[in-house]
Design a protein around this motif. Structure first.
Motif, short mmCIF file in Angstrom:
data_model
loop_
_atom_site.label_atom_id
_atom_site.label_comp_id
_atom_site.label_asym_id
_atom_site.label_seq_id
_atom_site.Cartn_x
_atom_site.Cartn_y
_atom_site.Cartn_z
N GLU A 52 -2.68 -6.78 5.41
CA GLU A 52 -3.07 -5.43 5.81
C GLU A 52 -3.01 -4.50 4.60
OE1 GLU A 52 -4.13 -4.79 8.77
OE2 GLU A 52 -3.55 -6.67 9.74
N GLN A 53 -4.06 -3.75 4.39
CA GLN A 53 -4.10 -2.80 3.29
C GLN A 53 -4.57 -1.45 3.82
OE1 GLN A 53 -6.20 -4.24 -0.20
NE2 GLN A 53 -5.64 -6.37 0.26
N VAL A 54 -3.96 -0.39 3.33
CA VAL A 54 -4.33 0.95 3.79
C VAL A 54 -4.61 1.87 2.61
CG1 VAL A 54 -2.87 0.69 5.85
CG2 VAL A 54 -1.98 1.89 3.86
N ARG A 55 -5.40 2.88 2.91
CA ARG A 55 -5.60 4.01 1.99
C ARG A 55 -5.08 5.24 2.69
NH1 ARG A 55 -11.17 5.50 0.37
NH2 ARG A 55 -11.55 5.34 2.60
N THR A 56 -4.17 5.95 2.08
CA THR A 56 -3.64 7.16 2.69
C THR A 56 -4.55 8.35 2.36
OG1 THR A 56 -2.20 7.48 0.76
CG2 THR A 56 -1.26 6.37 2.69
N THR A 59 -8.11 8.49 6.66
CA THR A 59 -8.63 8.63 5.29
C THR A 59 -10.15 8.66 5.29
OG1 THR A 59 -6.67 7.46 4.47
CG2 THR A 59 -8.56 7.65 2.97
N ASP A 60 -10.76 7.81 6.11
CA ASP A 60 -12.23 7.81 6.20
C ASP A 60 -12.74 9.15 6.72
OD1 ASP A 60 -12.30 5.20 5.33
OD2 ASP A 60 -12.51 4.31 7.31
N ASN A 109 -6.17 4.29 7.94
CA ASN A 109 -7.49 4.12 7.31
C ASN A 109 -8.54 4.99 7.98
OD1 ASN A 109 -6.76 2.30 5.27
ND2 ASN A 109 -6.96 0.54 6.62
N LYS A 110 -8.47 5.13 9.30
CA LYS A 110 -9.41 6.02 10.00
C LYS A 110 -9.21 7.46 9.56
CE LYS A 110 -10.20 3.43 14.30
NZ LYS A 110 -10.03 3.46 15.79
N SER A 157 0.82 -1.21 0.00
CA SER A 157 0.00 0.00 0.00
C SER A 157 0.86 1.26 0.00
CB SER A 157 -0.92 0.02 1.22
OG SER A 157 -1.84 -1.05 1.21
N SER A 200 -1.72 0.92 10.88
CA SER A 200 -2.42 0.74 9.61
C SER A 200 -3.90 1.10 9.75
CB SER A 200 -2.28 -0.70 9.11
OG SER A 200 -2.70 -1.62 10.10
#
Length: 349
Positions: A198-202, A336-337, A333-334, A146, A329
Motif C-alpha cells: 500500500e502506498q499513499v500520497r498525503t 490528495t487527488d 489518496n482520494k 509512505s 489508505s
C-alpha cells in the motif's frame, strides 16, 4: 551488544526482566478475536517465549497499556478530592517501528497540546522503554513507508524473532545486566521495512497550505459515499496507536452518592453524538462528516498544529479492523487527488 538467544533462554530473560519491569508484548487472547474461533492479538504482560505473538501484526496497539481504555483520575468525597495513584513501575514494551513512532504523537497530545501536561501520562512517560520488534516484511494494509514511520532509533533493544529463537541488539546500558550468561554473540543489525504494497500520497505533497487543503476537502462530495458505508462503530479508532479522544464521567457509589470517582474512557470521533454540545446541537451528524474530520486530523490538521509529522503512522490497523472494508489508505489518496484536481482547475481559470 548483539546476542543470539534460544527460546528457553528468552523465557529466562523475561523472568529476570519481570522482577524490575512490567513487560508487555503482543500476546494472544484466547478466542477473543473478531471472528469465531480466532484469537485476539493484544498487548498483555508476558513471562515466557510462548506468550509473545511475533508472526503477525497486533490487533491493538501499545496505547492500551499506556493510556488504559478506562482510567480513574481521582476520587471525591463531598468537598475533598484524592488524585488516583499511578503505577510508576517501569514499563518495557515490545513494539514495531510504527508504534514506537506513534509515541511522539501521544507525547504531543498529552504533554504539549493546550499548554498543559496530562498528570497521569507525565508520571508514566519517563518510565517507558521500548524493545523494537523487527518487521522482516510489510504486513497487509501497512503504509508506514509512505508516512515516514517505518524507521526509528527510539529503542533500548531490538529483536528479530524466528522459530529458532531471537537475535537481540541491546543499546541501553540499563538492560545489559539482564542478559548476563544468556545466548551467544552474533552479528545483528536491526532492519526496517523499505517498501509496502500500500502506498499513499498525503495532501501536503501537492499543496503546502493546510488551510487551503481544508477548504477544498471540507465540502467535497467524496465524503458522501461514506454516509451509507460507514456504520460509525469506532473500531478504526480503538485500534489506532495515535487516537487520544476520551470522555469524562463521574461514578457515584450506591452506598453513598456523595462519594465516587471520575473516570475517563476512550471515545471516538466516529461515534454519533461525540461532538454534540449542550442544548443538543451536533456539528457532524452524518458518518461521512465524521470520517472527514478524522481523516483531516490524521493527515493535515495535526501536522499544521504540531509543526512536525502527520499523526497517522500508517500501521493499517484501521483497514484491518473495519467491518465495512473501508481503506483509510485509499481515503488519503482520494483526498490528495481531490486537492490536486481543485488546484488544477483553479490554475486554468
Amino acid at each position: 551488544m548483539n546476542l543470539k538467544i534460544k527460546p528457553d533462554e528468552f523465557s529466562e530473560l523475561l523472568s529476570r526482566l519481570n522482577k524490575v519491569w512490567r513487560v508487555y508484548a503482543p500476546s494472544a487472547e484466547y478466542r477473543g478475536g473478531r471472528f469465531s474461533d480466532t484469537d485476539n492479538v493484544i498487548y498483555q504482560p508476558v513471562s515466557a517465549w510462548s506468550d509473545i505473538v511475533w508472526q503477525e501484526k497486533s490487533h491493538m496497539s501499545p496505547n492500551t497499556v499506556i493510556t488504559p481504555i478506562t482510567e480513574t483520575l481521582f476520587y471525591f468525597d463531598k468537598e475533598t478530592i484524592q488524585i488516583a495513584e499511578v503505577d510508576t513501575t517501569p514499563m518495557l514494551i515490545f513494539a514495531r517501528a510504527c508504534d514506537i513512532n506513534a509515541m511522539s504523537r501521544l507525547d504531543y497530545m498529552y504533554l504539549q497540546n493546550g499548554g498543559n501536561a496530562d498528570y497521569s501520562y507525565q508520571l508514566l512517560r519517563d518510565k517507558i522503554r521500548f524493545v523494537l520488534i523487527e518487521c522482516e516484511e510489510s504486513f497487509d494494509n501497512c503504509f508506514c513507508v509512505s508516512m515516514g514511520s517505518n524507521r526509528t532509533e527510539a529503542w533500548s533493544a531490538a529483536v528479530r524473532f524466528s522459530d529458532e529463537g531471537a537475535k537481540v541488539c541491546v543499546k541501553a546500558s540499563e538492560l545489559l545486566p539482564f542478559f548476563a550468561n544468556l545466548g551467544e554473540a552474533c552479528d545483528y543489525t536491526p532492519g526496517f521495512v523499505e517498501q509496502n504494497k500500500e502506498q499513499v500520497r498525503t495532501p501536503d505533497s501537492v499543496c503546502d497550505d493546510p488551510q487551503k487543503i481544508r477548504d477544498i476537502l471540507t465540502h467535497h462530495p467524496l465524503w458522501q459515499a461514506y454516509d451509507s458505508r460507514c456504520i460509525s462503530c469506532g473500531r478504526c479508532t480503538t485500534g489506532c496507536p495515535t487516537c487520544t479522544c476520551y470522555s469524562l464521567f463521574d461514578v457515584a457509589y450506591e452506598e453513598n452518592p456523595q462519594r465516587g470517582e471520575r473516570r475517563r474512557q476512550w471515545a471516538s470521533c466516529l461515534i454519533p453524538g461525540f461532538s454534540d454540545m449542550a442544548g443538543g446541537h451536533g456539528f457532524r451528524p452524518q458518518p461521512g462528516n465524521r470520517l472527514r474530520y478524522r481523516a483531516l486530523h490524521k493527515v493535515n490538521d495535526y501536522k499544521a498544529r504540531a509543526g512536525t509529522q502527520h499523526m497517522c503512522v500508517g500501521c493499517g490497523r484501521c483497514d484491518d479492523r473495519c467491518p465495512q472494508y473501508i481503506k483509510f489508505s485509499l481515503i488519503i489518496n482520494k483526498m490528495t487527488d481531490a486537492v490536486e484536481q481543485a488546484l488544477a482547475q483553479e490554475a486554468n481559470l
